[in-house]
Design a protein around this motif. Structure first.
Motif, PDB file in Angstrom:
ATOM      1  N   GLY B 369     -22.797   8.856  10.373  1.00  0.00           N
ATOM      2  CA  GLY B 369     -23.160   7.576   9.769  1.00  0.00           C
ATOM      3  C   GLY B 369     -24.660   7.422   9.521  1.00  0.00           C
ATOM      4  N   GLN B 370     -24.980   6.728   8.453  1.00  0.00           N
ATOM      5  CA  GLN B 370     -26.381   6.444   8.130  1.00  0.00           C
ATOM      6  C   GLN B 370     -26.555   4.932   8.054  1.00  0.00           C
ATOM      7  OE1 GLN B 370     -28.908   8.653   7.857  1.00  0.00           O
ATOM      8  NE2 GLN B 370     -27.486  10.330   8.317  1.00  0.00           N
ATOM      9  N   ASN B 371     -27.495   4.435   8.820  1.00  0.00           N
ATOM     10  CA  ASN B 371     -27.667   2.997   8.937  1.00  0.00           C
ATOM     11  C   ASN B 371     -29.112   2.634   8.589  1.00  0.00           C
ATOM     12  OD1 ASN B 371     -27.241   0.323   9.680  1.00  0.00           O
ATOM     13  ND2 ASN B 371     -25.967   0.936  11.424  1.00  0.00           N
ATOM     14  N   THR B 372     -29.274   1.792   7.595  1.00  0.00           N
ATOM     15  CA  THR B 372     -30.616   1.397   7.195  1.00  0.00           C
ATOM     16  C   THR B 372     -30.778  -0.105   7.343  1.00  0.00           C
ATOM     17  OG1 THR B 372     -30.678   3.162   5.572  1.00  0.00           O
ATOM     18  CG2 THR B 372     -32.304   1.403   5.300  1.00  0.00           C
ATOM     19  N   TYR B 373     -31.825  -0.514   8.014  1.00  0.00           N
ATOM     20  CA  TYR B 373     -32.198  -1.927   7.962  1.00  0.00           C
ATOM     21  C   TYR B 373     -33.238  -2.055   6.869  1.00  0.00           C
ATOM     22  CZ  TYR B 373     -34.682  -6.230   8.624  1.00  0.00           C
ATOM     23  OH  TYR B 373     -35.274  -7.450   8.370  1.00  0.00           O
ATOM     24  N   ARG B 374     -32.999  -2.955   5.930  1.00  0.00           N
ATOM     25  CA  ARG B 374     -33.964  -3.179   4.864  1.00  0.00           C
ATOM     26  C   ARG B 374     -34.220  -4.678   4.822  1.00  0.00           C
ATOM     27  NH1 ARG B 374     -35.018   0.228   0.778  1.00  0.00           N
ATOM     28  NH2 ARG B 374     -33.149   1.423   1.301  1.00  0.00           N
ATOM     29  N   GLY B 375     -35.424  -5.069   5.072  1.00  0.00           N
ATOM     30  CA  GLY B 375     -35.661  -6.496   5.125  1.00  0.00           C
ATOM     31  C   GLY B 375     -36.985  -6.871   4.511  1.00  0.00           C
ATOM     32  N   MET B 376     -37.071  -8.098   4.009  1.00  0.00           N
ATOM     33  CA  MET B 376     -38.335  -8.579   3.479  1.00  0.00           C
ATOM     34  C   MET B 376     -38.659  -9.950   4.071  1.00  0.00           C
ATOM     35  SD  MET B 376     -39.401  -9.736  -0.324  1.00  0.00           S
ATOM     36  CE  MET B 376     -40.116  -8.197  -0.892  1.00  0.00           C
ATOM     37  N   VAL B 377     -39.900 -10.078   4.497  1.00  0.00           N
ATOM     38  CA  VAL B 377     -40.401 -11.383   4.903  1.00  0.00           C
ATOM     39  C   VAL B 377     -41.554 -11.691   3.959  1.00  0.00           C
ATOM     40  CG1 VAL B 377     -41.533 -12.707   6.722  1.00  0.00           C
ATOM     41  CG2 VAL B 377     -39.759 -11.024   7.306  1.00  0.00           C
ATOM     42  N   ARG B 378     -41.414 -12.777   3.206  1.00  0.00           N
ATOM     43  CA  ARG B 378     -42.488 -13.122   2.274  1.00  0.00           C
ATOM     44  C   ARG B 378     -42.983 -14.532   2.581  1.00  0.00           C
ATOM     45  NH1 ARG B 378     -40.791 -13.258  -3.639  1.00  0.00           N
ATOM     46  NH2 ARG B 378     -41.042 -11.004  -3.643  1.00  0.00           N
ATOM     47  N   ILE B 379     -44.279 -14.645   2.788  1.00  0.00           N
ATOM     48  CA  ILE B 379     -44.881 -15.953   3.033  1.00  0.00           C
ATOM     49  C   ILE B 379     -45.637 -16.329   1.762  1.00  0.00           C
ATOM     50  CG2 ILE B 379     -46.367 -17.300   4.561  1.00  0.00           C
ATOM     51  CD1 ILE B 379     -44.230 -15.902   6.222  1.00  0.00           C
ATOM     52  N   GLN B 380     -45.141 -17.344   1.079  1.00  0.00           N
ATOM     53  CA  GLN B 380     -45.751 -17.779  -0.181  1.00  0.00           C
ATOM     54  C   GLN B 380     -47.050 -18.546   0.105  1.00  0.00           C
ATOM     55  OE1 GLN B 380     -44.397 -16.120  -2.526  1.00  0.00           O
ATOM     56  NE2 GLN B 380     -42.950 -17.438  -3.643  1.00  0.00           N
ATOM     57  N   PRO B 381     -47.936 -18.660  -0.900  1.00  0.00           N
ATOM     58  CA  PRO B 381     -49.244 -19.291  -0.665  1.00  0.00           C
ATOM     59  C   PRO B 381     -49.142 -20.706  -0.081  1.00  0.00           C
ATOM     60  CG  PRO B 381     -49.192 -18.237  -2.812  1.00  0.00           C
ATOM     61  CD  PRO B 381     -47.811 -18.120  -2.263  1.00  0.00           C
ATOM     62  N   ALA B 382     -48.120 -21.463  -0.457  1.00  0.00           N
ATOM     63  CA  ALA B 382     -48.043 -22.857   0.007  1.00  0.00           C
ATOM     64  C   ALA B 382     -47.418 -22.996   1.392  1.00  0.00           C
ATOM     65  CB  ALA B 382     -47.229 -23.679  -0.997  1.00  0.00           C
ATOM     66  N   ALA B 383     -46.926 -21.903   1.943  1.00  0.00           N
ATOM     67  CA  ALA B 383     -46.190 -21.987   3.215  1.00  0.00           C
ATOM     68  C   ALA B 383     -47.162 -22.029   4.392  1.00  0.00           C
ATOM     69  CB  ALA B 383     -45.220 -20.812   3.332  1.00  0.00           C
ATOM     70  N   GLU B 384     -47.797 -23.174   4.584  1.00  0.00           N
ATOM     71  CA  GLU B 384     -48.713 -23.343   5.715  1.00  0.00           C
ATOM     72  C   GLU B 384     -47.960 -23.190   7.026  1.00  0.00           C
ATOM     73  OE1 GLU B 384     -52.059 -24.099   5.920  1.00  0.00           O
ATOM     74  OE2 GLU B 384     -52.205 -23.763   3.750  1.00  0.00           O
ATOM     75  N   ASN B 385     -48.579 -22.542   7.980  1.00  0.00           N
ATOM     76  CA  ASN B 385     -48.019 -22.420   9.334  1.00  0.00           C
ATOM     77  C   ASN B 385     -46.598 -21.856   9.387  1.00  0.00           C
ATOM     78  OD1 ASN B 385     -50.347 -23.592  10.548  1.00  0.00           O
ATOM     79  ND2 ASN B 385     -49.609 -25.586   9.835  1.00  0.00           N
ATOM     80  N   ALA B 386     -46.305 -20.988   8.483  1.00  0.00           N
ATOM     81  CA  ALA B 386     -44.975 -20.374   8.524  1.00  0.00           C
ATOM     82  C   ALA B 386     -44.926 -19.364   9.659  1.00  0.00           C
ATOM     83  CB  ALA B 386     -44.677 -19.683   7.198  1.00  0.00           C
TER      84      ALA B 386
END
Lengths: 254, 482
Positions: B369-386
């Protein structure tokens, strides 16, 4: 209950046990001492069924049955318990849950009813008390983040719950400070019974001040080269192993 | 002690047959294989759809024909012939009006699956919308939920009865041109579930959908749309199985969630599509687009998934955190055993202020088996204190499998906090021996260790699902340590 006859074992090409003879009867406490590399831990592991050892000769009878033919879990279910020198961590598995699963596996093999969570909790709490151990130990993951002392205490707790016929303690004193050693030894002493045998594998005499053996054996180069009463341990403490025929060569390594 | 015994025990367990691999003999009303505008018109006509929907489908189809299948995921499979798939297969006897009218054969199928269709299951507190192949076969508790203003029905019924809600929200979270498989789904989807929880209503029971692919050579393209209006809360479960077949079956679903102000949606999936046999023959190709929009302030969307099935899993349940103080969560256990390939993860897009997200991913690889975690965390310019916290753990069993972690982090606001932790471990011989020395069999030892590894995710599942998930995991992995 345990008869070891001319047991020989090796790891890959290296011969480690070269003909061990030992008999442990119910109610007896035997200590196996010996210099580093003499085969003490190997003996403990071979009895418990650890993979990676090749048995090249001899036999082991446990209550008259061929122990070496059994799988590790079947040996455990038959009443053999090994307290590990390095207890293993199992992340995310609750200690109580682990103990309950183990006890129920043993009970099931004997045709006894499995305990539910409530009954088990009652039982394990009752076992904790004489051991003077903290209940918080039950809520944590198996050995995860435990100190050296806590791990060894946990082994004793498991022993108390599983109530083995023969308990093998592999270097249980290693890595313990004197207070922890006392607690562990008290726990073991509380578990002594007429129908239970103990095999203590230890490098130092220290443990035997607290758990007093009936017999002491010196294992050197894969053979038991000397046996005696508890006074033998004192003698070894003073004189080392070098004076015993068959143990001379290894003395330099101690 | 012979080291083979452990292997044998494990082998015995792994070779356990897929339990859900029965087929049901029901006369199906199918379209011929292939895809063109006529097929789409056929589907739309069959379902008696309003014109806006047909036009949308055609727009999606035309867009799709210009798209290319994505190749960025770490999954490998022979080219899919989209002209060889049946896009519509309904059990023949028209839509049932009540449970009594549902074909007994179908009910039997669901019974085998353990879907609580009978009203007596009211005690279980689960309302079920069951989708077999392309048509929703019956929805329990519809009446009871309706009294509270909760709409829970098949997607087809929603199109007939609440077209304004469908038109307003469909495609608003996953646009038709989002990706190849979403576009395909938008063109040909045949049914699915729909749920609307009105303002201030807390849905009193777990809502549940059960999907099953039955007819041969059938693709399943269901669509789920779930809307929690202001202050509403809902917990939704989804289960999936498919019969054993030698050929591969395509499943391309779209799930859209919308949470308005102060609303909360919990979406749990136990995916157990047929994974193929131990040599990698057959199995479901699972290409799914799941996304939730936290549109309102203080809203929350929580995804929990246990992915044990499918030959290929391509799935990234995501959250768009638009509302200030909104929260997104993703808890995942993904298993790749034998020749399974899983490429799964999430996207957390922080748009609003003080938005928070948590990602806990547990990947288990065994066999080949081949298992890939693929994830994105994006903090946009307006997201204060994210804030984001990500934890990716991989567990390997044996030495022929693989675990891969591909995290993308994009931060465009300096006030944010983003944390990523990852670990890779192997079930060790020491752990197994330790358990066996205490009287547990090798299989039980593996189960114990794996369940411990997955615990953080399992505890997020509703009770009855957690037990099921644990069992499922045990079945799909038993004997995987060599």
């Amino acid at each position: 209950m345990l008869e070891i006859k001319n047991l020989q074992a090796r790891v890959e090409d290296k011969e480690i046990l070269r003909g061990v003879d030992l008999t442990v009867k119910a109610g007896e406490v035997h200590a196996i001492m010996g210099p580093n590399g003499s085969g003490k831990s190997t003996l403990a592991h071979v009895l418990a069924g650890r993979e990676g050892y090749e048995i090249t000769g001899g036999q082991v009878l446990f209550e008259g049955k061929d122990l070496l033919a059994l799988k590790p879990e079947d040996r455990a279910r038959a009443g053999i318990f090994l307290a590990f020198q390095y207890p293993v961590e199992i992340a995310g598995v609750n200690n109580t849950y682990f103990l309950k699963a183990a006890l129920n596996a043993v009970r099931k093999s004997k045709g006894e009813e499995e305990l539910d969570a409530m009954d088990f909790l009652e039982l394990v709490k009752a076992k904790l008390k004489p051991l003077k151990m903290d209940e918080s130990m039950l809520q944590r993951s198996v050995n995860e983040g435990f100190s050296g002392g806590e791990k060894k205490k946990n082994e004793v707790l498991q022993m108390a719950v599983l109530e083995p016929k023969l308990a093998i303690l592999d270097e249980t004193d290693s890595g313990l400070d004197i207070d922890a050693l006392k607690v562990v030894a008290d726990g073991v002493n509380a578990l002594k019974r007429k129908d239970r045998g103990f095999l203590l594998v230890t490098h130092y005499q220290r443990l035997l001040d607290y758990i007093v053996p009936d017999y002491v054996h010196v294992l050197a180069q894969g053979r038991i080269v000397k046996s005696g009463g508890k006074e033998l341990a004192k003698e070894l403490e003073q004189k080392g192993y070098g004076w015993i025929p068959g143990a001379e060569k290894k003395e330099a390594a101690v | 002690m012979n080291p083979k015994t452990q292997e044998q025990a494990i082998e015995k367990a792994t070779q356990q047959e897929y339990k859900y691999g029965f087929t049901t003999e029901i006369e199906a009303d199918s379209a011929p294989p292939g895809l063109n505008e006529d097929i789409i018109r056929f589907i739309s006509k069959k379902k008696n759809e309003p014109s806006f929907l047909l036009e949308w489908r055609l727009k999606c189809y035309r867009y799709w024909t210009k798209m290319a299948e994505p190749t960025w995921a770490s999954v490998h499979y022979p080219k899919i012939d989209y002209q060889d798939i049946i896009y519509y297969s309904a059990p023949k006897k028209g839509g049932p009006k009540s449970l009594d009218e549902v074909d007994p054969e179908i009910l039997k199928t669901f019974e085998k699956l353990g879907v609580p269709m009978q009203e007596r299951e009211i005690l279980a507190g689960v309302a079920v919308d069951a989708v077999m192949d392309s048509v929703s076969v019956g929805t329990t508790f519809k009446k009871k939920l309706a009294e509270m203003g909760i709409l829970f029905c098949s997607f087809s019924d929603a199109v007939q009865e609440h077209p304004e809600l469908v038109e307003k929200y469909m495609g608003s979270v996953v646009p038709y041109n989002d990706n190849f498989f979403a576009a395909l789904n938008s063109a040909v989807f045949t049914d699915g579930s729909f749920c609307y929880v009105p303002k201030g209503v807390r849905c009193p029971m777990e809502l549940s959908t059960y999907f099953r692919i039955n007819a041969a050579k059938t693709g399943q393209f269901e669509r789920t749309l779930l809307i929690a209006d202001e202050g509403a809360t809902v917990s939704y479960l989804e289960g999936c199985t498919a019969p054993m077949r030698d050929e591969n079956q395509l499943h391309a679903a779209v799930v859209e969630l919308v949470a308005l102000d102060n609303a909360e949606i919990k979406y749990s999936t136990v995916q157990n599509w047929y994974p193929g046999d131990k040599d990698g023959k057959g199995g479901v190709y699972n290409f799914v687009t799941k996304r939730g929009a936290c549109r309102g302030v203080n809203s929350k969307i929580s995804w929990t998934q246990v992915e044990t099935g499918s030959a290929i899993t391509w799935k990234y349940p995501s959250c768009i955190l638009q509302g200030d103080n909104s929260v997104g969560e993703f808890y995942s256990v993904a298993v790749a055993n034998n020749f399974q390939q899983a490429d799964t993860g999430t996207k957390m897009i922080h748009v609003g202020k003080n938005t928070k997200s948590t990602i806990i991913s547990k990947g288990i690889s065994a066999g080949h088996g081949q298992n890939t975690y693929r994830g994105m965390v994006r903090i946009q310019p307006a997201a204060e204190n994210a804030q984001n916290y990500t934890q990716c753990d991989s567990l390997l069993m044996g030495d022929k499998c693989g675990a891969h972690t591909v995290p993308y982090i994009e931060v465009k606001n300096n006030s944010s906090k983003v944390g990523h932790e990852a670990s890779t471990s192997k079930i060790s011989d020491d752990q197994i021996f330790y358990c066996r020395q205490r009287g547990l069999s090798s299989e039980d030892a593996v189960n114990l260790i794996v369940n411990g590894f997955c615990k953080e995710v399992f505890r997020k599942l509703p009770m009855e699902f957690a037990v099921e998930a644990q069992k499922l995991l045990n079945v799909s992995l038993e004997g995987s340590v060599g």
